[in-house]
Write a protein that holds these residues in place. Structure first.
Motif, mmCIF file in Angstrom:
data_model
loop_
_atom_site.group_PDB
_atom_site.id
_atom_site.type_symbol
_atom_site.label_atom_id
_atom_site.label_comp_id
_atom_site.label_asym_id
_atom_site.label_seq_id
_atom_site.Cartn_x
_atom_site.Cartn_y
_atom_site.Cartn_z
ATOM 1 N N ALA A 117 46.809 64.251 34.371
ATOM 2 C CA ALA A 117 46.836 65.580 33.761
ATOM 3 C C ALA A 117 47.180 65.477 32.282
ATOM 4 N N VAL A 118 48.160 64.668 31.946
ATOM 5 C CA VAL A 118 48.553 64.485 30.545
ATOM 6 C C VAL A 118 47.410 63.864 29.747
ATOM 7 N N ALA A 119 46.759 62.852 30.310
ATOM 8 C CA ALA A 119 45.659 62.182 29.611
ATOM 9 C C ALA A 119 44.515 63.151 29.344
ATOM 10 N N LEU A 120 44.184 63.987 30.316
ATOM 11 C CA LEU A 120 43.110 64.960 30.130
ATOM 12 C C LEU A 120 43.469 65.990 29.061
ATOM 13 N N ALA A 160 45.648 77.279 17.492
ATOM 14 C CA ALA A 160 46.441 77.880 18.567
ATOM 15 C C ALA A 160 46.238 77.129 19.875
ATOM 16 N N GLY A 161 44.979 76.748 20.169
ATOM 17 C CA GLY A 161 44.685 76.012 21.389
ATOM 18 C C GLY A 161 45.378 74.664 21.419
ATOM 19 N N ARG A 166 49.616 71.049 23.371
ATOM 20 C CA ARG A 166 50.696 70.087 23.110
ATOM 21 C C ARG A 166 52.001 70.540 23.773
ATOM 22 N N GLY A 167 52.234 71.853 23.778
ATOM 23 C CA GLY A 167 53.428 72.370 24.448
ATOM 24 C C GLY A 167 53.380 72.120 25.944
ATOM 25 N N GLU A 173 55.348 66.216 30.654
ATOM 26 C CA GLU A 173 56.010 64.921 30.466
ATOM 27 C C GLU A 173 57.520 65.036 30.667
ATOM 28 N N GLY A 174 58.046 66.244 30.480
ATOM 29 C CA GLY A 174 59.473 66.470 30.686
ATOM 30 C C GLY A 174 59.854 66.687 32.137
#
Length: 209
Positions: A117-120, A160-161, A166-167, A173-174
């Motif tokens: 999910a993070v990689a995508l 904005a996207g 990134r958020g 990741e947190g």
């Protein structure tokens, strides 16, 4: 890409087996009838088409409570699962996905492993940056009159996207949410007989589809 295929395949997959009214009810519970084309007619049509394409397996079960033809329950097939995951991955990476497609992808993101999910999502940020750079190269404030505001809007949309994505990456990741392989994820589907506070009130045609 059409959001309805992703939504319907994902909803059926969440249940294991589900009839048309359950799928429709879940999508309304998620608000998908407000932010996508997941209207009752579209949902039932998608179920039938996906069954014809061997993405879903149709099972005839007990007759409907209205006394009509047997209710049909749908189960996702191996081919349907492959299609679902391909649609899900594509929904999360492209910079130009329509809002309903991206929304559907976010709704099912926990069906992937956390690292994927993070990689995508990082890929989505890269695509947004490339798109922004291309637009900015051709954007000269005031040069095209008010028409130039279209490119200005695109640049702001890209910014904005990217900021939102990134958020989301930071939250994932947190440790936010439960992803595939980590335990029981949040399912968010209604059990049989549960009242849906967001139902449209359109009657179901005998639950036969």
């Amino acid at each position: 890409m059409s959001a309805i295929r992703l939504l319907v395949l994902g909803a059926v997959r969440r249940h294991g087996r589900a009839h048309g009214y359950q799928v429709r009810n879940d999508l309304e519970f998620w608000g998908a009838h407000e932010w996508s084309n997941a209207k009752p007619g579209s949902v039932y049509h998608a179920l039938k088409q996906l069954a014809k394409q061997d993405m879903l397996l149709a099972h005839e079960v007990a007759p409907s409570t209205a006394g009509g033809p047997p209710r049909i329950e749908y189960e996702i097939t191996e081919r349907g699962t492959e299609e679902y995951l391909a649609l899900l991955r594509a929904s999360l990476t492209s910079y130009d996905q329509k809002m309903d497609v991206l929304s559907a992808g976010i709704g099912f993101i926990v069906d992937l492993e956390r690292s994927e999910a993070v990689a995508l999502l990082r890929e989505r940020v890269a695509h947004l940056a490339a798109w922004r750079a291309d637009v900015a190269e051709r954007y000269a404030p005031g040069a095209a009159g008010h028409i130039g505001e279209i490119m200005n809007m695109w640049i702001h949309s890209a910014d904005a996207g990217a900021e939102w994505t990134r958020g989301l990456i930071e939250r994932i990741e947190g440790g936010a949410y439960v992803f595939a392989g980590e335990g029981e994820p949040f399912v968010g589907v209604l059990a049989e007989g549960d009242e849906n506070p967001y139902a449209t009130g359109v009657p179901d045609p005998g639950d036969a589809r």
